[in-house]
Design a protein around this motif. Structure first.
Motif, mmCIF file in Angstrom:
data_model
loop_
_atom_site.group_PDB
_atom_site.id
_atom_site.type_symbol
_atom_site.label_atom_id
_atom_site.label_comp_id
_atom_site.label_asym_id
_atom_site.label_seq_id
_atom_site.Cartn_x
_atom_site.Cartn_y
_atom_site.Cartn_z
ATOM 1 N N MET A 223 42.169 47.686 45.941
ATOM 2 C CA MET A 223 41.091 47.806 44.962
ATOM 3 C C MET A 223 39.748 48.012 45.663
ATOM 4 O O MET A 223 39.516 47.507 46.768
ATOM 5 N N PHE B 282 35.466 47.914 44.598
ATOM 6 C CA PHE B 282 34.501 47.530 43.580
ATOM 7 C C PHE B 282 33.085 47.833 44.076
ATOM 8 O O PHE B 282 32.830 47.887 45.274
ATOM 9 N N TYR C 27 29.049 46.418 43.462
ATOM 10 C CA TYR C 27 28.205 45.352 42.933
ATOM 11 C C TYR C 27 26.736 45.690 43.159
ATOM 12 O O TYR C 27 26.376 46.427 44.079
ATOM 13 N N SER D 3 21.779 36.966 42.150
ATOM 14 C CA SER D 3 23.179 36.955 42.549
ATOM 15 C C SER D 3 23.773 38.359 42.420
ATOM 16 O O SER D 3 23.080 39.314 42.105
ATOM 17 N N LEU D 4 25.050 38.476 42.671
ATOM 18 C CA LEU D 4 25.741 39.763 42.589
ATOM 19 C C LEU D 4 26.303 39.954 41.190
ATOM 20 O O LEU D 4 26.849 39.024 40.581
ATOM 21 N N LEU E 180 28.852 42.683 39.045
ATOM 22 C CA LEU E 180 29.820 43.771 39.156
ATOM 23 C C LEU E 180 29.367 44.969 38.336
ATOM 24 O O LEU E 180 29.071 44.825 37.140
ATOM 25 N N LEU F 155 26.428 46.821 46.989
ATOM 26 C CA LEU F 155 27.514 46.452 47.892
ATOM 27 C C LEU F 155 28.852 46.940 47.364
ATOM 28 O O LEU F 155 29.120 46.835 46.158
ATOM 29 N N PHE G 255 45.838 39.103 50.110
ATOM 30 C CA PHE G 255 45.824 38.562 48.756
ATOM 31 C C PHE G 255 45.153 39.562 47.813
ATOM 32 O O PHE G 255 44.086 40.081 48.119
ATOM 33 N N MET G 256 45.755 39.805 46.668
ATOM 34 C CA MET G 256 45.235 40.801 45.733
ATOM 35 C C MET G 256 43.860 40.428 45.185
ATOM 36 O O MET G 256 43.126 41.283 44.718
ATOM 37 N N ASP G 257 43.522 39.141 45.212
ATOM 38 C CA ASP G 257 42.280 38.674 44.628
ATOM 39 C C ASP G 257 41.171 38.511 45.657
ATOM 40 O O ASP G 257 40.023 38.263 45.294
ATOM 41 N N GLU G 258 41.474 38.642 46.934
ATOM 42 C CA GLU G 258 40.532 38.306 48.006
ATOM 43 C C GLU G 258 39.712 39.540 48.359
ATOM 44 O O GLU G 258 40.253 40.524 48.866
ATOM 45 N N GLN G 259 38.403 39.480 48.099
ATOM 46 C CA GLN G 259 37.543 40.637 48.295
ATOM 47 C C GLN G 259 36.704 40.477 49.556
ATOM 48 O O GLN G 259 36.134 39.412 49.814
ATOM 49 N N PHE G 260 36.605 41.585 50.280
ATOM 50 C CA PHE G 260 35.773 41.662 51.473
ATOM 51 C C PHE G 260 34.672 42.688 51.216
ATOM 52 O O PHE G 260 34.924 43.740 50.637
ATOM 53 N N PHE G 261 33.486 42.359 51.685
ATOM 54 C CA PHE G 261 32.315 43.147 51.342
ATOM 55 C C PHE G 261 31.809 43.997 52.490
ATOM 56 O O PHE G 261 31.886 43.604 53.664
ATOM 57 N N GLY G 262 31.277 45.154 52.127
ATOM 58 C CA GLY G 262 30.534 45.949 53.072
ATOM 59 C C GLY G 262 29.166 45.332 53.326
ATOM 60 O O GLY G 262 28.786 44.351 52.674
ATOM 61 N N TYR H 255 31.347 32.187 48.994
ATOM 62 C CA TYR H 255 30.858 33.205 49.915
ATOM 63 C C TYR H 255 29.534 32.734 50.502
ATOM 64 O O TYR H 255 28.738 32.075 49.835
ATOM 65 N N PHE I 235 27.313 31.369 47.570
ATOM 66 C CA PHE I 235 27.660 31.770 46.215
ATOM 67 C C PHE I 235 29.082 31.308 45.890
ATOM 68 O O PHE I 235 30.018 31.553 46.651
#
Lengths: 116, 114
Positions: A31, A33, A35, A42-43, A45, A92, A101-108, B37, B91
């Motif tokens: 996936m 996304f 933001y 805050s962030l 979506l 971002l 993990f399908m739910d674990e997001q890593f950010f640029g 985070y 966060f």
């Protein structure tokens, strides 16, 4: 883990113009996304970038203002169109990784946009 | 709709001490995921810890641990032996998993006093 890059890292733009932000990942991604982080906030979506089809937008965000492309699994672009000073934010991208993990997001690292 | 509330805009702790950051959330789902985070001044979002709602055991990552109270919809972060490098915005975030994006709280600014 993965290396997630965004271009540009920052930009200063004039109102009424458009800017395209790129997000590239060096690993297989499930996936992607986008933001927005307004100054001191805050962030939020914006949308889910879907490969080969139209992005899925959150309430308050529309395709005409924030067109998104995802031509392949590891690359996506977000365009901020017809910019106004209210669009000044950090944008971002985030990803979930194949095999993780399908739910674990890593950010640029984010793109800091200033609109004058 | 999901909501995430962080009631502490700013927290301060002495180096080497322990600090707890609070987070509450609201969801109608029974299965979901919670995250903390960290965002230092570099603005890079760094995943600190992840908790699966169906697991009763609290997640731990080195000096970072959570107190997950599902019935109370509470998800606090404990940082032990605070270090100067822990100074950042923290966060709390919620996801219903899979294709869902994250819903973030407003953040807590953590200051580490040397």
């Amino acid at each position: 883990s993965a290396v997630i890059s965004q271009k540009p890292s920052r930009d200063i733009c004039q109102r009424g113009t458009s800017l395209t932000i790129q997000c590239q990942v060096d690993s297989q991604v499930t996936m992607m996304f986008w933001y927005r982080q307004q100054p001191g906030q805050s962030l939020t979506l914006i949308a889910t970038a879907n490969q080969g089809s139209e992005a899925t937008y959150e309430s308050g965000f529309v395709i005409d203002k924030f067109p998104i492309s995802r031509p392949n699994l590891t690359f996506s672009t977000l365009t901020v169109s017809n910019m106004s000073p209210e669009d000044s934010s950090i944008y971002l991208c985030s990803v979930t990784l194949a095999g993780g993990f399908m739910d674990e997001q890593f950010f640029g690292p984010g793109t800091r946009l200033t609109v004058l | 709709a999901q909501t995430v509330t962080q009631s502490q805009p700013e927290m301060s702790v002495q180096e080497a001490e322990t600090v707890t950051l609070s987070c509450t959330y609201d969801t109608s789902e029974s299965d979901y995921y919670l995250f903390w985070y960290k965002q230092p001044p570099s603005r890079q979002m760094i995943l600190v810890i992840r908790q699966e709602a169906y697991k009763q055991q609290n997640a731990t990552e080195n000096r970072f641990s959570v107190n997950f109270q599902k019935a109370a919809k509470s998800f606090s972060l404990k940082i032990s032996d605070s270090q100067l490098g822990d100074a950042a915005m923290y966060f709390c975030a919620h996801s219903e998993g899979g294709a869902d994006g994250l819903t973030f709280g407003k953040g807590t600014h953590l200051i580490i006093q040397p």
